[in-house]
Design a protein around this motif. Structure first.
Motif, PDB file in Angstrom:
ATOM      1  N   SER A 159      -6.654   0.607   0.246  1.00  0.00           N
ATOM      2  CA  SER A 159      -7.562   1.728   0.059  1.00  0.00           C
ATOM      3  C   SER A 159      -8.548   1.410  -1.067  1.00  0.00           C
ATOM      4  CB  SER A 159      -6.770   2.986  -0.299  1.00  0.00           C
ATOM      5  OG  SER A 159      -6.154   2.823  -1.564  1.00  0.00           O
ATOM      6  N   GLU A 197       0.845  -1.201   0.000  1.00  0.00           N
ATOM      7  CA  GLU A 197       0.000   0.000   0.000  1.00  0.00           C
ATOM      8  C   GLU A 197       0.877   1.247   0.000  1.00  0.00           C
ATOM      9  OE1 GLU A 197      -2.678   1.949  -0.713  1.00  0.00           O
ATOM     10  OE2 GLU A 197      -3.940   0.596   0.417  1.00  0.00           O
ATOM     11  N   ASP A 230     -17.510   3.944  -2.320  1.00  0.00           N
ATOM     12  CA  ASP A 230     -16.649   4.513  -3.359  1.00  0.00           C
ATOM     13  C   ASP A 230     -17.176   4.155  -4.748  1.00  0.00           C
ATOM     14  OD1 ASP A 230     -13.714   5.723  -3.711  1.00  0.00           O
ATOM     15  OD2 ASP A 230     -14.024   4.159  -5.221  1.00  0.00           O
TER      16      ASP A 230
END
Length: 444
Positions: free
Chosen positions: A198, A148, A241
């Motif tokens: 994420s 990440e 999202d």
């Protein structure tokens, strides 16, 4: 000794504090064609810039290597560098891989992108296979150690591109799909919690996975590898999202289009049990039917979702349009038909497979997309695209407004190389004059 001296000389040309990042700028024709316009610019040949940039990749200073990689990306975006690749393929690949292994996050990001561009430039064949074989372990290791970070998205895209171009067997593609899947949906073990990526990184992972899936026929897939993928994508449709929802929706659309649902939606309770009786087959069939209905309801809801307070209208409309297309496929079996204007021509798609490929490559190539889609034979064959050839002589050709920005702008690669060359000549001239004055003074 001579090569080392040449490398230092070329690196010095690039190692300037006023050289901004060039990775976002592209050119639409070779730099040496500037002479066609009768300008007073110093002509800078693409191969000269690339040779200087390649030599700069041997430098110890990270900032110098980053600037060199940015120049390489700009050159590969603006022109198909077949001549340079023919001569320097192995050296460029080796140095980019060194940057992936040892560079900063920015350097890794640039190097990964350069490797992907190199693969698209050479097209399918021995060189593309060599890129995949040499790059797979370093990229996989970089993704495993730092799953990440800012460089991860670029590494995922690179792995997807080099596998898509260089992979010759389904097993090679599935190996890369497994790496991408581990980043998007990490699982370390029953008693070990994995850090969740994420939403943006998950979306990129799903998109890269879908892009790779377009290169494999359903019957060639390992049925045990992706048994729960549809269930996972269904959970992503419920996330907040929008980019993540769209990525999951497009993956599901591709799976429905392929028609091999049983390979993507096995029930974990029965998928590992050998299918030796009708009862087990019946349970699997019921599970597939139930999951399909659930996804259908989710898609229908997202295709008509109302915008709440603070909703970005453009994003909402994009989601609605995407899921309306997916709904049409799931309910009626019709994929979307799209038409993308490129120059004076139109590139048409009529399958989710081609649309996913087009969107992924368009995102990866950025400003270099138009150049590659019109001249890269691999992409022309991939999409069955045959743009009209507009052959104009140098006397007839005029510089477009875009080309003026690329070649006359202070931020263009040509202008920066010209400025650096003139500065170097000025410094040498000053040193020579100072030396002459000292001699003259001593003679008085």
């Amino acid at each position: 000794m001579g090569r080392k001296s040449s490398q230092k000389k070329n690196a010095a040309m690039l190692d300037s504090d006023d050289t901004a990042s060039l990775s976002s700028s592209t050119s639409s024709m070779p730099l040496d064609h500037m002479a066609d316009f009768g300008t007073d610019e110093v002509v800078v040949n693409d191969d000269t810039l690339l040779d200087q940039s390649l030599d700069a990749l041997f430098e110890k200073r990270g900032a110098t290597r980053e600037k060199a990689l940015a120049l390489i990306i700009e050159a590969f975006n603006g022109h198909l560098q077949h001549s340079f690749v023919e001569k320097k393929f192995a050296t460029l690949l080796h140095q980019c891989l060194n940057s992936v292994k040892k560079g900063s996050a920015k350097e890794v990001t640039l190097a990964a992108h350069a490797i992907g561009l190199l693969s698209l430039t050479v097209g399918p064949g021995d060189k593309a296979l060599e890129i995949l074989e040499e790059s797979f372990v370093p990229i996989s290791e970089a993704l495993r150690i730092h799953p990440e970070t800012s460089k991860t998205s670029s590494l995922l895209q690179c792995l997807a591109v080099i596998t898509f171009v260089g992979g010759e067997e389904p097993e090679e593609t599935e190996k890369s799909m497994q790496i991408v899947w581990q980043v998007a949906h990490p699982k370390l073990g029953p008693n070990v919690a994995a850090a969740k990526p994420s939403p943006a990184l998950t979306a990129m992972g799903v998109t890269a996975w879908s892009f790779l899936l377009t290169s494999i026929e359903g019957r060639a897939l390992n049925s045990k590898s992706w048994q729960e993928s549809m269930s996972y994508f269904s959970t992503l449709l419920e996330k907040d999202d929008r980019s993540l929802r769209i990525a999951a929706g497009e993956a599901l659309a591709l799976i429905f289009e392929m028609g091999s649902l049983e390979k993507f939606c096995g029930d974990s309770k029965v998928s590992n049990v050998p299918s030796v009786d009708e009862g087990n087959d019946s349970r699997k069939s019921m599970h597939i039917h139930g999951l399909k209905n659930k996804i259908l309801n989710q898609v229908r809801s997202l295709s008509t979702e109302a915008g709440g307070k603070g909703t970005v209208k453009k994003d909402l409309n994009n989601q609605r349009n995407t899921f309306q297309d997916i709904l049409q496929l799931v309910e009626d079996g019709y994929p979307p038909q799209t038409s993308t204007k490129i120059g004076g021509d139109y590139l048409n798609t009529d399958t989710w497979q081609d649309l996913i490929r087009l969107n992924f490559l368009k995102h990866f190539l950025g400003g270099g997309f138009d150049k590659h889609i019109q001249e890269n034979q691999f992409l022309l064959d991939l999409f069955g695209f045959a743009p009209k050839k507009k052959l104009l002589s140098g006397a007839e050709r005029r510089m477009t407004s875009h080309e003026k920005r690329m070649y006359k702008s202070p931020n263009s690669a040509a202008n920066k190389a010209r400025t650096q060359s003139l500065n170097k000549q000025r410094m040498l001239s000053q040193d020579k004059n100072v030396g002459q004055f000292a001699v003259d003074f001593g003679d008085i």
